[in-house]
Design a protein around this motif. Structure first.
Motif, mmCIF file in Angstrom:
data_model
loop_
_atom_site.group_PDB
_atom_site.id
_atom_site.type_symbol
_atom_site.label_atom_id
_atom_site.label_comp_id
_atom_site.label_asym_id
_atom_site.label_seq_id
_atom_site.Cartn_x
_atom_site.Cartn_y
_atom_site.Cartn_z
ATOM 1 N N ILE A 288 0.844 -1.213 -0.345
ATOM 2 C CA ILE A 288 -0.334 -0.110 -0.028
ATOM 3 C C ILE A 288 0.501 1.352 -0.663
ATOM 4 C CG2 ILE A 288 -1.746 1.432 1.479
ATOM 5 C CD1 ILE A 288 -2.432 -1.685 2.317
ATOM 6 N N ALA A 292 1.201 4.109 -3.377
ATOM 7 C CA ALA A 292 1.133 5.381 -2.633
ATOM 8 C C ALA A 292 2.072 6.140 -2.721
ATOM 9 C CB ALA A 292 0.691 6.067 -1.371
ATOM 10 N N VAL A 298 -5.938 2.239 -6.619
ATOM 11 C CA VAL A 298 -6.686 1.442 -6.107
ATOM 12 C C VAL A 298 -7.627 1.330 -7.160
ATOM 13 C CG1 VAL A 298 -7.461 -0.338 -4.983
ATOM 14 C CG2 VAL A 298 -5.431 0.392 -5.296
ATOM 15 N N HIS A 300 -11.762 0.084 -6.100
ATOM 16 C CA HIS A 300 -11.937 -0.668 -5.141
ATOM 17 C C HIS A 300 -13.410 -1.561 -5.555
ATOM 18 C CE1 HIS A 300 -13.088 -3.176 -1.612
ATOM 19 N NE2 HIS A 300 -14.272 -1.551 -1.116
ATOM 20 N N MET A 318 -5.686 2.061 2.899
ATOM 21 C CA MET A 318 -4.908 2.537 1.787
ATOM 22 C C MET A 318 -5.175 4.645 1.275
ATOM 23 S SD MET A 318 -7.253 0.323 -1.085
ATOM 24 C CE MET A 318 -6.440 -1.971 -1.184
ATOM 25 N N LEU A 323 -3.500 6.958 -0.427
ATOM 26 C CA LEU A 323 -3.365 5.693 -2.344
ATOM 27 C C LEU A 323 -4.432 6.472 -2.505
ATOM 28 C CD1 LEU A 323 -2.543 4.061 -4.042
ATOM 29 C CD2 LEU A 323 -3.517 2.069 -2.340
ATOM 30 N N VAL A 325 -8.823 5.916 -4.219
ATOM 31 C CA VAL A 325 -9.190 4.981 -4.834
ATOM 32 C C VAL A 325 -10.281 5.439 -4.847
ATOM 33 C CG1 VAL A 325 -10.197 2.826 -3.019
ATOM 34 C CG2 VAL A 325 -8.210 3.612 -2.454
#
Length: 497
Positions: A288, A292, A298, A300, A318, A323, A325
């Motif tokens: 993770i 980042a 990401v 999800h 995350m 990061l 998402v």
């Protein structure tokens, strides 16, 4: 000729960046938001008027991960893990013609637009290799629907049975010909096709743009990966891959590379701001942090993660690591819908399983931002869509505040996440163009689409029947091996170069 300005008045407007809903009027000029003003603010006299009274106006949701070639496969998946889903892929998503690519993109666009989604990241599979013609047909399906999309060929140079060490040996020798006959064209052929596709892309990239999707790290050789990265850099397009989706993928990474799949991709120079990792359920803290640092995203996919029993992604961790998402629906074969209202709600609920402290849970504001601004960044279109801001495209969804989901009206944002499932969608605009009006599509003849899709589903699944039977005979052995790996009843040996 420039279209008349459009004044949207009288609505409540949901702003994902601020996480607030407030009364505001919007001015749209040439398909973009030109002004956000207090109710009643004077706009140009020649502006056409659009009444948004008793409506919640929100940015179009953005699906960060789906597969249009599997729009044909709703209700087909049984009690399958990810690995059994991949095992059955040749019959659930195979046997399609170029014309089917356009049809299935239209089917995907129809469902998403009707449920308030105005853009998606679509990973499309063609066997044995991607073709420019097939990808152009998919892109045309979205363009004709008036929906934004990033279309990426999902590809590999190892089949599912080759990619997991020991799996082929676990299949009785007499049954192996069924999967040995399923061949991929190889890295060179796929990369050459992708180069032609990128060089000659025929569509307006502000509406439909290309990307590349090496499907799963260990399904692709290192040479394939670095070739995809070189092509992406040369043409300025994104990369999208399934990463750490199942426990078995994590185990294979250690056995094959001696490190996590994420670390291996980074060693190859793959990770960066243009890289989107789908799922990420089995990422550890180091993975993770690495994603980042590289500025990756990401996607999800809580519905398919649950449907396939893959696990629960640690999305709060995350986000805490910085990061980005986004939220995706995944394919109709493993999620059975492309409804981001459902996935937003599930994303918020699932975060509650990781902590007893409500301060750690994903709020409605969090998941709304993930499904709009977060997904826009994952698609690489944050400069075009994903929010209600001056200069961004007027990709807007109008929800009926008179529907049962908003009655009584206590908190529109909370009710949009926790009560809405798409039934309140009355109007959808993409770039200022109305593509759904009064809950009906304006760009697609849905009854005709439905008829063609039902006909092709019957024809394709009938033609794929023999392959389905062959794979069904192998399924108990694939299941025994993969479940045994996941449960730790046996282990993969470390591969040597």
């Amino acid at each position: 000729m420039t279209a008349r300005p459009l004044a949207i008045r009288g609505g409540l407007v949901a702003f994902p960046t601020d996480g607030v809903v407030r009364a505001a009027d919007l001015l749209v000029i040439d398909g973009r938001i030109a002004d956000i003003a207090a109710p009643g603010t004077p706009f140009p006299e020649d502006a056409a008027a659009m009444d948004a009274a008793d409506r919640l106006v929100m940015p179009g949701l953005i699906n960060a991960h789906t597969h249009s070639h599997l729009a044909i496969a709703k209700g087909v998946s049984r009690s399958w893990t990810l690995e059994l889903h991949l095992h059955n892929g040749p019959w659930t998503g195979g046997g399609q013609a170029f014309a089917d690519r356009h049809l299935l993109a239209q089917a995907s666009a129809a469902e998403m637009l009707l449920k308030g989604c105005t853009a998606c990241y679509d990973l499309v599979l063609e066997m044995p290799a991607p073709t420019p013609e097939g990808l152009y047909a998919t892109a045309a399906g979205y363009a004709d629907a008036g929906m934004r999309a990033v279309v990426a060929p999902m590809m590999a140079d190892r089949t599912f049975w080759q990619a997991i060490p020991g799996l082929m040996a676990a299949i009785p020798e007499s049954l192996r010909p069924a999967v040995e006959a399923i061949r991929l064209a190889g890295a060179d052929a796929a990369l050459e096709a992708c180069a032609r596709m990128l060089e000659d892309w025929p569509h307006d990239r502000t509406l439909v743009r290309p990307a590349l999707a090496p499907t799963i790290p260990h399904h692709c050789s290192d040479v394939f990966w670095t070739g995809c990265r070189a092509l992406a850099d040369r043409h300025g397009v994104g990369l999208h891959a399934h990463l750490a989706e199942s426990k078995i993928q994590g185990l294979v990474g250690i056995a094959r590379y001696g490190e996590s799949l994420t670390a291996h991709l980074d060693r190859l120079g793959i990770l960066g701001p243009d890289f989107t990792a789908a799922h990420g359920i089995w990422l550890d803290a180091d993975d993770i942090a690495l994603l980042a640092r590289r500025g990756a995203s990401v996607a999800h996919n809580p519905s398919s993660n649950f449907r396939l029993g893959s696990g629960i992604a640690q999305v709060p961790a995350m986000r805490a690591a910085g990061l980005n998402v986004g939220i995706g629906s995944d394919a109709c074969s493993c999620s059975d819908h492309q409804n981001l209202f459902e996935t937003m709600r599930l994303a918020s609920y699932l975060s509650r399983t990781a902590s007893f402290d409500p301060d750690d849970w994903l709020t409605p504001q969090d998941v709304f931002a993930m499904a709009t601004t977060g997904s826009a960044k994952a698609l690489g279109i944050a400069d075009i869509a994903g929010d209600i801001e001056v200069g961004l495209a007027a990709d807007l969804v109008f929800l009926d505040l008179g529907s049962v989901n908003f009655t009584p009206l206590n908190d529109p944002l909370y009710q949009m996440v926790f009560a809405e499932e798409g039934r309140s969608v009355r109007r959808v605009m993409v770039g200022g163009r109305v593509v759904v009006e009064d809950g009906a599509l304006t760009t697609i003849d849905y009854p005709a689409l439905r008829g063609r899709l039902n006909d092709r589903a019957r024809e394709i699944f009938a033609a794929n029947g023999p392959r389905r039977q062959e794979l069904a005979a192998l399924e108990p052995f694939v299941k025994h091996f993969c479940v045994g790996l996941a449960e730790g009843r046996f282990a993969l040996e470390r591969e040597t170069a």
